[in-house]
Design an enzyme around this catalytic site. Structure first.
Site, short mmCIF file in Angstrom:
data_model
loop_
_atom_site.label_atom_id
_atom_site.label_comp_id
_atom_site.label_asym_id
_atom_site.label_seq_id
_atom_site.Cartn_x
_atom_site.Cartn_y
_atom_site.Cartn_z
CD GLU A 77 84.15 49.20 69.26
OE1 GLU A 77 83.43 49.10 70.26
OE2 GLU A 77 85.31 49.67 69.31
CD GLU A 88 84.33 45.08 72.21
OE1 GLU A 88 84.49 46.15 72.86
OE2 GLU A 88 85.03 44.79 71.21
#
Length: 443
Positions: free
Chosen positions: A163, A348
């Protein structure tokens, strides 16, 4: 028809969020250690000093993973546990910990996925300018080379960054994550570019040290979900749009240079207005950034609707306040695959829930089960429609230190009593074990 026969079902964690042992066995401090210890940044004054004590309890945790039937485990390496000063001298105790963890996973038939960077930059490198310093790309490449040499005989799946939009946006734009900066647009472009350059250089080094590796990058994504069939093209366009205010959060700003080998026109226009294009948007750098990768990792928790859909008072949300959008995994994978044509892992997905130990000694989390069922059903639809989806990692394997939110939110399928370090599988863990056993046929 459903998920492919070799679909990988797993769970994910991050070093800073679960390991603890922040200053043991030669580990150096990270920017998150310092950020926590300054005392004013984390809810409740919490720190990651102990977290889930996974450093000392990894065997217990791996045994729990095996009991649930996990095929794979995605974890990150603490850069400062390997290189306490960020570069040069390797810490043998840190290497031994990850060797032990990897061997324990493999002994239980669990495939390790290593994330090289999950937000915890060594503080020694922060003191040298961190991601604002172009040399950071070389530091990261050297670190990646070492990781490949140390663990590549047993680990074949690597993720360079987790991320980058979030640790850049929250840490360098909004200032609520480490290192707590609030930079202007030009500096944000510099940080973004240095991270992308670091990614490309790391791919090159991993190819050298682990020739049979599979390498990707994980992107945070909030998919645009079409309300109706007629909204699909508008949603696709909205998903990848860029403007000056949102470019750091944009999927296309991060992934286009890496996968398509070109910068989005909107991003180049932003750089040109700031006279940054000459220094950043060069063909030479782009050749490094766009080294071929094998997959894209997507972290998806919620989405947004495109079309005639108004938010209603009291709509469902998680304990983080994030909206619950059933089609997020379906449309996120559909649109990402359409644009980039690379295999996808959901690296995720999960939800923060208000969990506690009930009087019967168990942890009942029906809302999480419902959430996962909704999202995984959408993922299954995407797979059935031809999207190349290789695996799914639930976030998180265990409750953990949730960055600026401290220990209040609980994302885990395993409950962690932070005072006693007792682990209790939640109802959702047993539900997920059945999903794994049936390869999602029960969704």
């Amino acid at each position: 028809m459903g998920f492919r026969n070799d679909f990988l079902w797993g769970a994910a964690t991050a070093a800073c969020q679960i390991e603890g042992a922040w200053n043991e066995d030669g580990r150096g401090p990270s920017i998150w250690d310092v950020f926590c210890h300054e005392g004013s940044h984390i809810a409740g004054g919490d720190t990651a000093d102990v977290a889930c004590d996974h450093y000392h309890r990894y065997k217990e945790d791996v045994a729990l993973m095996a009991s649930l039937g996990l095929h794979a485990y995605r974890f990150s390496v603490s850069w400062s546990r390997i290189f306490p000063k960020g570069t040069k001298d390797i810490n043998p105790a840190g290497v031994q910990f990850y060797n032990n963890l990897i061997d324990e996973l493999l002994s239980k038939g669990i495939t390790p996925f290593i994330t090289l960077y999950h937000w915890d930059l060594p503080y020694a490198l922060y003191q040298k300018g961190g991601w604002l310093n172009r040399e950071s790309a070389s530091w990261f490449a050297s670190y990646a080379h070492t990781i490949g040499e140390l663990f590549g005989d047993r680990v074949k799946h690597f993720i360079t960054f987790n991320e980058p939009s979030i640790f850049t946006g929250c840490g360098y734009k909004e200032g609520n994550h480490a290192p707590g900066y609030k930079l202007d647009t030009g500096d944000l472009l510099t940080v973004q570019h240095n991270i992308q350059l670091a990614h490309g250089m790391a791919v090159t080094e991993l190819r050298k040290t682990v020739p049979d590796s599979k390498i990707g990058i994980t992107i945070a994504s909030g998919p645009a979900i079409p309300v109706s069939e007629s909204d699909e093209e508008a949603a696709y366009k909205s998903y990848f749009d860029i403007n000056k205010d949102n470019f750091i959060w944009s999927e296309s700003a991060w992934v286009d240079p890496i996968v398509l080998g070109t910068y989005p026109d909107e991003l180049k226009a932003i750089g040109e207005k700031l006279s940054a294009a000459e220094n950043l948007f060069t063909a030479e750098d782009l050749q490094i950034i766009s080294k071929p990768i094998d997959f894209i990792g997507l972290n998806i928790y919620m989405g947004r609707y495109v079309g005639d859909c108004k938010r209603k008072p009291g709509e469902a949300h998680t304990d983080m306040g994030w909206s619950i959008n059933d089609g997020a995994l379906q449309w996120g994978t559909t649109f990402i695959y359409r644009r980039y044509k690379l295999p996808i892992y959901i690296t995720e997905n999960g939800m923060a829930n208000i969990d506690w130990v009930s009087l019967d000694g168990k942890v009942h989390d029906p809302n999480r089960i419902d959430y996962l069922n909704r999202y995984l059903s959408g993922l299954k639809k995407s797979a059935e429609n031809g999207t190349d989806i290789r695996g799914y990692f639930q976030w998180s394997f265990i409750d953990n230190f949730e960055w600026a939110e401290g220990y209040r939110p609980r994302f885990g399928m395993i409950f962690c009593d932070y005072e006693t370090q007792r682990r209790i599988p939640k109802d959702s863990a047993f539900w997920y074990a059945n999903v794994i056993k049936t390869n999602g046929e029960n969704l």
